[in-house]
Design an enzyme around this catalytic site. Structure first.
Site, PDB file in Angstrom:
ATOM      1  N   ASP A  73       8.263 -65.561  32.968  1.00 34.22           N
ATOM      2  CA  ASP A  73       8.584 -64.199  33.372  1.00 34.22           C
ATOM      3  C   ASP A  73       8.432 -64.110  34.903  1.00 34.22           C
ATOM      4  O   ASP A  73       8.977 -64.949  35.612  1.00 34.22           O
ATOM      5  CB  ASP A  73       7.699 -63.212  32.595  1.00 34.22           C
ATOM      6  CG  ASP A  73       7.981 -61.760  32.882  1.00 34.22           C
ATOM      7  OD1 ASP A  73       8.983 -61.236  32.360  1.00 34.22           O
ATOM      8  OD2 ASP A  73       7.203 -61.147  33.637  1.00 34.22           O
ATOM      9  N   HIS A  97      11.416 -63.075  24.317  1.00 35.53           N
ATOM     10  CA  HIS A  97      10.975 -63.232  25.710  1.00 35.53           C
ATOM     11  C   HIS A  97       9.654 -63.972  25.861  1.00 35.53           C
ATOM     12  O   HIS A  97       9.456 -64.680  26.841  1.00 35.53           O
ATOM     13  CB  HIS A  97      10.844 -61.844  26.349  1.00 35.53           C
ATOM     14  CG  HIS A  97      10.459 -61.883  27.789  1.00 35.53           C
ATOM     15  ND1 HIS A  97      11.287 -62.394  28.763  1.00 35.53           N
ATOM     16  CD2 HIS A  97       9.315 -61.481  28.420  1.00 35.53           C
ATOM     17  CE1 HIS A  97      10.688 -62.300  29.942  1.00 35.53           C
ATOM     18  NE2 HIS A  97       9.495 -61.752  29.764  1.00 35.53           N
TER      19      HIS A  97
END
Length: 337
Positions: A109, A314
């Protein structure tokens, strides 16, 4: 003073080391070549809890940090203290404090972006880079705040909705939503971006805020945790943010225009060290940035492995820890030196 490596592969060791931020907290496990692990938003060193023992068992010295503004690391007050140049300097300081001259840096991320820029700006320290979930995009292009604002313009693709990054960039606004119920907000945010709990394609996109609304209005309504996250693990994340607040973490978003100016001299620059990319095929970071992945022959000419994990969202290293560990350790084992 440099600190010796941990000698017990089965026991993670917590450390506080000096850095330009003040101090960086890290958790270290194993001995061997150093692998620095950098988390994203809204996470902590704990996001790498399933990688630390795997890397140690594979013969590496793994160190997962709390990025400045998070957890037990220092939290400078000024927004400009969270610009990319300072985060790169923290990573360099950690390597030096651990008595090493070089390291492989791996990020997820926002941590992937920090890892990429660490490799770009300090190739003398970071000999290889692994990127999880967020592809590398070289510095340059339009000013970030203008790009995000244009997405919500009347003639834009998301008219009447505000992109979450713009929402996060206004000081105090996201804090007012999150901090009254940190645990509930985190649970919803994690669920919204996990493959097994994310909203269906026809539902309103949880990356956008409706006019006058909140980001959490689009989180899954059933309250179900993703399969990778237990109630006890959620308690760990919530406990850290309840103690620290969210401002330090959100200041990373608020420093993006400063990065744009700071890194102007590196516009379009490739990362030439050996690199790895791992993404989830149900992650907006890989679908929206598919052009960045396609550009890897030019932007990551040292890319030696790239994988999209089927049915993964994610939170890649937590959703698919065994697969991530295998791909990561195989890549690390094949690196020169």
């Amino acid at each position: 003073m440099p600190q010796p490596p941990a000698t017990d592969h089965d026991r993670p060791v917590h450390r506080l080391v000096p850095s330009p931020a003040g101090r960086i907290h890290l958790v270290e496990q194993g001995s061997g070549p150093l692998v620095l692990l950098v988390h994203g938003f809204p996470e902590s060193w704990y996001s790498w809890r399933r990688q630390l023992p795997a890397l140690a068992s594979a013969g590496f010295r793994a160190a997962a940090i709390d990025v400045r503004g998070y957890g037990r690391s220092s939290r400078p007050g000024a927004v400009e203290a969270y610009r990319m140049l300072d985060l790169v300097a923290d990573n360099v300081a950690v390597v030096e404090a651990l008595g090493e001259r070089s390291a492989v840096v791996v990020g997820h991320d926002w941590g992937a972006t920090v890892a990429a820029h660490s490799a770009l700006l300090r190739p003398d320290v970071f000999r290889a880079v692994g990127l999880l979930s967020v592809p590398y995009t070289p510095p340059g292009g339009p000013r970030p705040s203008e790009v995000f604002a244009a997405m919500s313009a009347p003639a834009g693709p998301f008219a009447g909705q505000e992109f979450y990054v713009s929402y996060f960039q206004e000081p105090g606004r996201a804090e007012a939503e999150i901090e009254p119920d940190v645990r509930g907000w985190l649970a919803g945010f994690y669920a919204a971006l996990s493959a097994d709990t994310m909203p269906p394609p026809e539902a309103p996109d949880p990356h956008f805020v409706a006019a006058g609304g909140r980001l959490r209005d689009r989180f899954p309504a059933d309250g179900r945790l993703p399969s990778w996250l237990t109630e006890e693990e959620l308690d760990v994340y919530a406990g850290e943010f309840e103690r620290t607040g969210l401002t330090g973490a959100l200041n990373r978003y608020r420093a993006m225009d400063r990065d744009w100016a700071d890194l102007a001299a590196h516009r379009g620059a490739p990362i030439t060290q050996p690199s790895l990319f791992l993404g989830g095929d149900r992650d907006a970071s890989t679908t929206w940035l598919s052009d960045a992945i396609e550009a890897y022959p030019a932007t990551l000419p040292g890319l030696t492995a790239s994988h999209l994990l089927d049915g993964c969202g994610h939170w890649l290293q937590q959703e698919r820890p065994e697969e991530t560990n295998r791909l990561l350790t195989d890549w690390l084992a094949g690196l020169p030196g």
